[in-house]
Design a protein around this motif. Structure first.
Motif, PDB file in Angstrom:
ATOM      1  N   ILE A 208       0.878  -1.174   0.000  1.00 52.81           N
ATOM      2  CA  ILE A 208       0.000   0.000   0.000  1.00 52.81           C
ATOM      3  C   ILE A 208       0.912   1.219   0.000  1.00 52.81           C
ATOM      4  CG2 ILE A 208      -1.647   1.370   1.334  1.00 52.81           C
ATOM      5  CD1 ILE A 208      -2.799  -1.200   2.448  1.00 52.81           C
ATOM      6  N   TRP A 209       0.679   2.132  -0.927  1.00 51.63           N
ATOM      7  CA  TRP A 209       1.546   3.305  -1.081  1.00 51.63           C
ATOM      8  C   TRP A 209       0.701   4.552  -0.840  1.00 51.63           C
ATOM      9  CZ3 TRP A 209       6.331   2.989  -4.436  1.00 51.63           C
ATOM     10  CH2 TRP A 209       6.961   4.236  -4.569  1.00 51.63           C
ATOM     11  N   LEU A 210       0.983   5.238   0.257  1.00 50.89           N
ATOM     12  CA  LEU A 210       0.223   6.445   0.570  1.00 50.89           C
ATOM     13  C   LEU A 210       1.035   7.685   0.222  1.00 50.89           C
ATOM     14  CD1 LEU A 210      -1.303   5.704   4.104  1.00 50.89           C
ATOM     15  CD2 LEU A 210      -2.434   5.485   1.887  1.00 50.89           C
ATOM     16  N   GLU A 211       0.369   8.659  -0.393  1.00 53.11           N
ATOM     17  CA  GLU A 211       1.015   9.937  -0.666  1.00 53.11           C
ATOM     18  C   GLU A 211       0.420  10.988   0.257  1.00 53.11           C
ATOM     19  OE1 GLU A 211       1.860  10.861  -5.017  1.00 53.11           O
ATOM     20  OE2 GLU A 211       0.516   9.154  -5.173  1.00 53.11           O
ATOM     21  N   ALA A 212       1.278  11.558   1.105  1.00 54.73           N
ATOM     22  CA  ALA A 212       0.818  12.612   2.007  1.00 54.73           C
ATOM     23  C   ALA A 212       1.231  13.961   1.411  1.00 54.73           C
ATOM     24  CB  ALA A 212       1.386  12.385   3.396  1.00 54.73           C
ATOM     25  N   GLN A 213       1.902  14.808   2.190  1.00 53.27           N
ATOM     26  CA  GLN A 213       2.352  16.105   1.641  1.00 53.27           C
ATOM     27  C   GLN A 213       3.601  15.848   0.807  1.00 53.27           C
ATOM     28  OE1 GLN A 213       2.738  18.015   5.544  1.00 53.27           O
ATOM     29  NE2 GLN A 213       1.628  19.740   4.674  1.00 53.27           N
ATOM     30  N   ASP A 214       3.379  15.364  -0.408  1.00 52.70           N
ATOM     31  CA  ASP A 214       4.508  14.988  -1.250  1.00 52.70           C
ATOM     32  C   ASP A 214       4.512  15.832  -2.511  1.00 52.70           C
ATOM     33  OD1 ASP A 214       2.283  13.969  -2.559  1.00 52.70           O
ATOM     34  OD2 ASP A 214       3.383  12.276  -3.383  1.00 52.70           O
TER      35      ASP A 214
ATOM     36  N   ASP B  50      -4.954  10.392   9.873  1.00 57.31           N
ATOM     37  CA  ASP B  50      -5.836   9.296  10.291  1.00 57.31           C
ATOM     38  C   ASP B  50      -5.653   8.081   9.385  1.00 57.31           C
ATOM     39  OD1 ASP B  50      -6.622  11.319  11.924  1.00 57.31           O
ATOM     40  OD2 ASP B  50      -8.710  11.396  11.241  1.00 57.31           O
ATOM     41  N   THR B  51      -5.579   8.325   8.074  1.00 58.68           N
ATOM     42  CA  THR B  51      -5.416   7.220   7.125  1.00 58.68           C
ATOM     43  C   THR B  51      -4.081   6.517   7.352  1.00 58.68           C
ATOM     44  OG1 THR B  51      -6.706   8.477   5.533  1.00 58.68           O
ATOM     45  CG2 THR B  51      -5.465   6.604   4.672  1.00 58.68           C
ATOM     46  N   PHE B  52      -3.042   7.300   7.577  1.00 60.67           N
ATOM     47  CA  PHE B  52      -1.712   6.702   7.786  1.00 60.67           C
ATOM     48  C   PHE B  52      -1.698   5.829   9.037  1.00 60.67           C
ATOM     49  CE2 PHE B  52       2.422   7.064  10.019  1.00 60.67           C
ATOM     50  CZ  PHE B  52       3.134   6.210   9.193  1.00 60.67           C
ATOM     51  N   ILE B  53      -2.259   6.322  10.127  1.00 61.23           N
ATOM     52  CA  ILE B  53      -2.233   5.557  11.379  1.00 61.23           C
ATOM     53  C   ILE B  53      -3.055   4.279  11.246  1.00 61.23           C
ATOM     54  CG2 ILE B  53      -3.028   5.596  13.790  1.00 61.23           C
ATOM     55  CD1 ILE B  53      -0.284   6.947  13.222  1.00 61.23           C
TER      56      ILE B  53
ATOM     57  N   SER C 178       2.565  24.315   7.937  1.00 61.43           N
ATOM     58  CA  SER C 178       1.819  23.096   8.247  1.00 61.43           C
ATOM     59  C   SER C 178       2.619  22.165   9.155  1.00 61.43           C
ATOM     60  CB  SER C 178       1.450  22.364   6.957  1.00 61.43           C
ATOM     61  OG  SER C 178       2.614  21.808   6.357  1.00 61.43           O
ATOM     62  N   ASP C 179       3.900  22.487   9.392  1.00 62.37           N
ATOM     63  CA  ASP C 179       4.792  21.688  10.236  1.00 62.37           C
ATOM     64  C   ASP C 179       4.743  20.210   9.848  1.00 62.37           C
ATOM     65  OD1 ASP C 179       6.626  21.074  12.211  1.00 62.37           O
ATOM     66  OD2 ASP C 179       5.108  20.896  13.790  1.00 62.37           O
ATOM     67  N   GLY C 180       5.106  19.912   8.622  1.00 64.63           N
ATOM     68  CA  GLY C 180       5.117  18.527   8.157  1.00 64.63           C
ATOM     69  C   GLY C 180       6.144  17.710   8.923  1.00 64.63           C
ATOM     70  N   GLN C 181       5.744  16.535   9.383  1.00 64.05           N
ATOM     71  CA  GLN C 181       6.645  15.660  10.135  1.00 64.05           C
ATOM     72  C   GLN C 181       6.674  14.278   9.501  1.00 64.05           C
ATOM     73  OE1 GLN C 181       8.630  16.516  12.627  1.00 64.05           O
ATOM     74  NE2 GLN C 181       7.841  18.562  13.155  1.00 64.05           N
ATOM     75  N   GLY C 182       7.674  13.496   9.879  1.00 67.39           N
ATOM     76  CA  GLY C 182       7.852  12.171   9.295  1.00 67.39           C
ATOM     77  C   GLY C 182       6.995  11.104   9.956  1.00 67.39           C
ATOM     78  N   ALA C 183       7.061   9.896   9.400  1.00 68.13           N
ATOM     79  CA  ALA C 183       6.231   8.776   9.855  1.00 68.13           C
ATOM     80  C   ALA C 183       6.451   8.465  11.337  1.00 68.13           C
ATOM     81  CB  ALA C 183       6.535   7.543   9.003  1.00 68.13           C
ATOM     82  N   GLU C 184       7.724   8.463  11.768  1.00 69.19           N
ATOM     83  CA  GLU C 184       8.016   8.055  13.144  1.00 69.19           C
ATOM     84  C   GLU C 184       7.347   8.981  14.168  1.00 69.19           C
ATOM     85  OE1 GLU C 184      12.187   7.903  14.084  1.00 69.19           O
ATOM     86  OE2 GLU C 184      11.854   6.480  15.723  1.00 69.19           O
ATOM     87  N   TYR C 185       7.307  10.262  13.840  1.00 71.84           N
ATOM     88  CA  TYR C 185       6.669  11.242  14.718  1.00 71.84           C
ATOM     89  C   TYR C 185       5.239  10.821  15.020  1.00 71.84           C
ATOM     90  CZ  TYR C 185       4.679  15.849  15.991  1.00 71.84           C
ATOM     91  OH  TYR C 185       4.029  16.885  16.609  1.00 71.84           O
ATOM     92  N   PHE C 186       4.521  10.373  13.989  1.00 75.23           N
ATOM     93  CA  PHE C 186       3.104  10.034  14.170  1.00 75.23           C
ATOM     94  C   PHE C 186       2.909   8.645  14.767  1.00 75.23           C
ATOM     95  CE2 PHE C 186       3.064  13.570  11.263  1.00 75.23           C
ATOM     96  CZ  PHE C 186       2.069  14.356  11.828  1.00 75.23           C
ATOM     97  N   LEU C 187       3.847   7.729  14.478  1.00 76.35           N
ATOM     98  CA  LEU C 187       3.763   6.406  15.109  1.00 76.35           C
ATOM     99  C   LEU C 187       3.938   6.567  16.611  1.00 76.35           C
ATOM    100  CD1 LEU C 187       5.840   4.261  12.565  1.00 76.35           C
ATOM    101  CD2 LEU C 187       3.350   4.380  12.772  1.00 76.35           C
ATOM    102  N   ASP C 188       4.896   7.411  17.001  1.00 75.03           N
ATOM    103  CA  ASP C 188       5.120   7.671  18.424  1.00 75.03           C
ATOM    104  C   ASP C 188       3.909   8.349  19.054  1.00 75.03           C
ATOM    105  OD1 ASP C 188       7.584   6.588  18.126  1.00 75.03           O
ATOM    106  OD2 ASP C 188       8.720   8.465  18.279  1.00 75.03           O
ATOM    107  N   LYS C 189       3.405   9.343  18.346  1.00 76.09           N
ATOM    108  CA  LYS C 189       2.268  10.118  18.863  1.00 76.09           C
ATOM    109  C   LYS C 189       1.059   9.221  19.157  1.00 76.09           C
ATOM    110  CE  LYS C 189      -1.022  13.670  17.334  1.00 76.09           C
ATOM    111  NZ  LYS C 189      -1.442  14.502  16.201  1.00 76.09           N
ATOM    112  N   HIS C 190       0.855   8.230  18.277  1.00 71.81           N
ATOM    113  CA  HIS C 190      -0.327   7.376  18.438  1.00 71.81           C
ATOM    114  C   HIS C 190       0.013   6.038  19.101  1.00 71.81           C
ATOM    115  CE1 HIS C 190      -3.127   9.884  16.078  1.00 71.81           C
ATOM    116  NE2 HIS C 190      -2.040  10.244  15.417  1.00 71.81           N
ATOM    117  N   GLY C 191       1.254   5.891  19.537  1.00 70.11           N
ATOM    118  CA  GLY C 191       1.655   4.670  20.227  1.00 70.11           C
ATOM    119  C   GLY C 191       1.603   3.418  19.355  1.00 70.11           C
TER     120      GLY C 191
END
Lengths: 293, 530
Positions: free
Chosen positions: A46-52, A130-133, A160-173
């Motif tokens: 699955i390939w997600l495109e965020a702020q790319d 939300d979709t990424f998590i 928009s303070d774009g952050q990487g994947a790890e930031y959000f994985l940590d944020k959502h545990g």
């Protein structure tokens, strides 16, 4: 009722993935033709495109060996990819949801995710965070491609303070295997090599920034043909002294050239500090690879 | 009347949502939304001006090179730098390579699939390995029919190929083979561009005041080998495919009013030649009249309206004074601003460039056979709509192919005459204060950057990109953007299948990613694949 739902999900998923693999039109698969075909056995992606900027997709498509068409037809089952797939709207969205429910896929994330406010990016009316998590929870592994998906890259430091994947994985545990493949864009070889290694069950050693050491093990400067000569671009702002990647030996676009080869200083695009902490690009500056979260 | 929402529309670059109201089988009005923002212009504030080219290059990974090029021109303008001849030629070749990758990719990989019925490949009997893989996939699907067909119900309406879908096996086989071949060609065009650019996407050698390398003889011959192969594909495959479909299978669509729109066209022109003119000329056409034919006249008349965009301020202003402050709470429907030329919404892109070339009869491009061929299509009844955009895109590529060889020759003679200077080093450092703008063309249309330097740093930066013109929203004067206008009258005989909406939007080659959701007036979600 339940059976219907499963069937519908199965249909949408299979027809959509077939179309995605071919890059061919989703709607053409509605003549009640259904897949249980070759794609069913191939590992799902699955390939997600965020702020790319789609530059990493473009880079992966710039490979000549392997040819992307062979990877699509023979190696992976690309179930969702906004730019490449034929399916649109609900069919694409349903394919995504069905694939997420089935689980066990490699999740590729391209682009940063806005941390300042979810409303900076929505697809299908839904914040990309939300979709990424949601997609992360059932993934077998997550590969963040490019500087933006890895550490925020270009998007970090913007409003928009774009952050990487790890930031959000940590944020959502969410605790998952995460591999960062930074670069602006990433080199296609880095992508194919990592995916193939992962699928073959090969042990991938990661550094503290979650980058494979086989790719990001050595400083650019160490292997640079300009090192120790009067051609060295240090005084012109080259960040090769502090940047790790195999660019000097691999080179780009089938090996025809690379940034420093063309006379341009290294911009440090594989480092977590890129871009806001690395600027200015063309002025000598000491960079400590630093990325506060 | 039904309201249809398509969100996101796939096979474009970026994120796009389309709302259309359908009345009596045709679109009565449309609302187009950009649904993602990064705020790149604002993050440039306070940075060294030279960084702008590198950073804005990252606005788009598909029309890469266009932003770095345009930004470099804007910064040079602010630095009062003079571009050496060799740098001009090398830039043309780097950008030209990127264009030669972009146009075929748009046709085969993003658009053509809207016009073919892939399932006819079940009858394929040839020996092509990839086509047989696709055939086997289709056959295995047919061999495993669903137990219960109800799931295709209202959510996934059965697609009956419409009058503009190609079902002829030979044609479909050819197009799918070309789809696969074009994947290789676009990679080779990027490789060609990377020889002089360092890498692609996101070349590194175009920087403010020049370029970072003068290609040596080996690199030039390597470039020529790839140019031959890419040009061969464009001349023998891409252009014949587009014109063949447009004058045969899709001639009905070509001569229809579908997707025509305002017929106001704007081009900034690009690829500077040694004689001083631009290979693709600049011009503004409003209501069929050529209003301007040079950038200096066009630039002051550009404004940006944000009435319906999520930004602060409501008054339309010139881009050089534009503010990038978001207001997410505003009652608006898009992140896309509304650029206007002298108050008019303008279409930008290959069709606009072609119309300018057709109208500027004394410009060298006018006599090129590609432009004359386009004029011939118009005389044969082709309207400036969906097919004309694809045809203009293909035909203008022929002009570029010819010029690429001229620039390669020019590079050889520059080296022979010792004119290998590639940078204006005297203007490398930024002035304390200054301002400048750069206007060129991206493959998908007119592109402008504006920079303001304050105390040696970027004080303000603004980009007005092609899709901002095309996908712009309703402005304070009640004028829709070009996409919205082009969608009016679009036939949607079946509300469950608004395929023509996707065809119209994709013909512009938008730089926003899209997929389609359909919402009925009662709020129930219906889904359409476009």
């Amino acid at each position: 009722m339940k059976a219907k739902l499963i069937n519908r999900r199965h249909f949408i998923k299979m027809s959509s993935s077939a179309a995605a693999a071919l890059g061919l039109s989703q709607f053409l698969f509605t003549k009640e033709v259904f897949a249980a075909g070759p794609n069913a056995k191939k590992p799902a992606v699955i390939w997600l495109e965020a702020q790319d900027c789609t530059g990493c997709t473009e880079s992966v498509l710039s490979s000549l060996t392997p040819a992307p068409i062979d990877v699509l037809l023979d190696t992976i089952n690309l179930q969702y990819h906004e730019t490449v797939m034929s399916g649109t709207g609900y069919v694409a969205e349903s394919a995504l949801q069905a694939a997420i429910q089935e689980g066990g896929y490699i999740l590729v994330i391209e682009g940063a995710i806005p941390a300042a406010d979810k409303r900076f990016m929505k697809v299908a009316g839904k914040p990309v965070e939300d979709t990424f998590i949601e997609a992360s929870r059932n993934a077998s592994a997550i590969i963040a491609i490019g500087a933006c998906a890895s550490y925020g890259g270009i998007c970090r430091g913007g409003e928009s303070d774009g952050q990487g994947a790890e930031y959000f994985l940590d944020k959502h545990g969410v605790s998952k295997t995460l591999i960062n493949l930074p670069g602006c864009p990433l080199h296609p070889q880095w992508f194919y090599e990592t995916v193939i290694d992962f699928l073959n069950g090969k042990n991938i050693n990661l550094d503290s920034n979650k980058r494979p050491t086989s790719i990001y093990g050595q400083k650019v400067h160490r292997n640079c043909f300009r090192r120790g000569t009067n051609l060295c671009l240090k005084s012109q702002g080259c960040k090769g002294m502090w940047t790790k990647s195999n660019c000097p030996t691999l080179k780009w676009n089938d090996g025809v050239n690379w940034c420093i080869g063309s006379g341009a200083p290294c911009a440090g695009c594989t480092e977590p500090a890129f871009y806001d902490q690395i600027s200015p690009l063309y002025t000598k500056k000491f960079i400590s690879s630093y990325y506060p979260k | 009347m039904a309201q249809i929402t398509i969100d996101p529309l796939t096979r474009i670059e970026g994120h796009l949502k389309v709302n259309v109201n359908v009345n009596g089988g045709t679109v009565s009005d449309a609302e187009v939304s950009g649904t993602a923002a990064r705020g790149i212009e604002k993050l440039l504030k306070g940075k060294e001006p030279r960084d702008a080219a590198y950073i804005t290059e990252r606005i788009c990974g598909v029309c890469f090179t266009a932003h770095g090029w345009t930004s470099s021109i804007a910064v040079e303008n602010a630095h009062n730098a003079n571009l050496p001849d060799a740098a001009r030629v090398v830039r043309n070749l780097i950008a030209g390579g990127a264009w030669l990758h972009d146009h075929p990719l748009h046709f085969y990989h993003l658009s053509a699939v809207d016009y073919i019925d892939i399932t006819v490949l079940a009858n394929y009997s040839g020996s092509d390995i990839n086509l047989n893989k696709i055939k086997n996939l289709i056959l295995s699907e047919v061999a495993n029919p669903p137990i219960d067909g109800s799931y295709v119900g209202p959510f996934v309406p059965t697609y009956a190929p419409d009058q503009y879908s190609i079902t002829d096996l030979d044609t479909v086989v050819t197009l799918v083979q070309h789809y696969i071949k074009a994947l290789e060609i676009q990679a080779k065009a990027k490789k060609m561009s990377a020889i002089f650019g360092g890498k692609q996407p996101h070349q590194s050698s175009i920087i403010p005041t020049g370029v970072t390398m003068f290609p040596n003889a080996d690199q030039r011959s390597q470039f020529r080998v790839l140019l031959d192969e890419v040009t061969g594909f464009i001349k023998n495959t891409y252009v014949p495919d587009v014109l063949g479909l447009g004058t045969n299978e899709l001639f009905g669509l070509a001569t229809s009013d579908i997707g025509v729109g305002y017929q106001n066209y704007l081009a900034y022109g690009c690829f500077p030649e040694k004689q001083g003119h631009l290979m693709y000329p600049e011009g503004a056409i409003v209501n069929g009249i050529l209003m301007a034919d040079n950038r200096d006249d066009i630039e002051p008349l550009i404004t940006e309206d944000v009435t319906n965009a999520w930004y602060q301020s409501n008054s339309a202003g010139h881009p050089s004074s534009s503010q990038q402050n978001f207001n997410l709470d505003k009652s608006a429907y898009t992140f896309v601003k509304a650029p206007r030329y002298n108050g008019q919404p303008m279409e930008v892109g290959p069709l606009a460039r072609m119309m300018v070339m057709a109208n500027r009869t004394s410009h060298p491009s006018h006599s090129h056979s590609a432009v004359q061929q386009f004029i011939g299509l118009v005389n044969a009844g082709v309207k400036p709509g969906v097919v004309a955009r694809h045809a203009a895109r293909a035909l203008e590529t022929l002009i570029l192919c010819d010029s690429m060889y001229n620039w390669m020759d020019e590079l050889d003679s520059l080296e022979a005459s010792g004119n290998t200077q590639i940078r204006d080093n005297n203007h490398w450092d930024p002035p304390r204060n200054g301002s400048g703008w750069g206007m060129t063309e991206a493959p998908r249309g007119a592109l402008g950057h504006w920079i303001d330097i304050s105390n040696f740093a970027i004080g303000n930066y603004a980009c007005v990109v092609p899709t901002t013109w095309n996908a712009s929203p309703l402005d304070a004067n009640g004028l829709n953007g070009p996409f919205e206008e082009a969608l009016k009258g679009c036939p949607v005989p079946d509300e469950n299948n608004p395929i023509n909406v996707g065809r119209i939007i994709r013909s512009f080659d938008p730089c926003l990613a899209c997929a389609v959701h359909v919402i009925a007036p009662n709020g129930d979600m219906k889904q359409y694949k476009i």
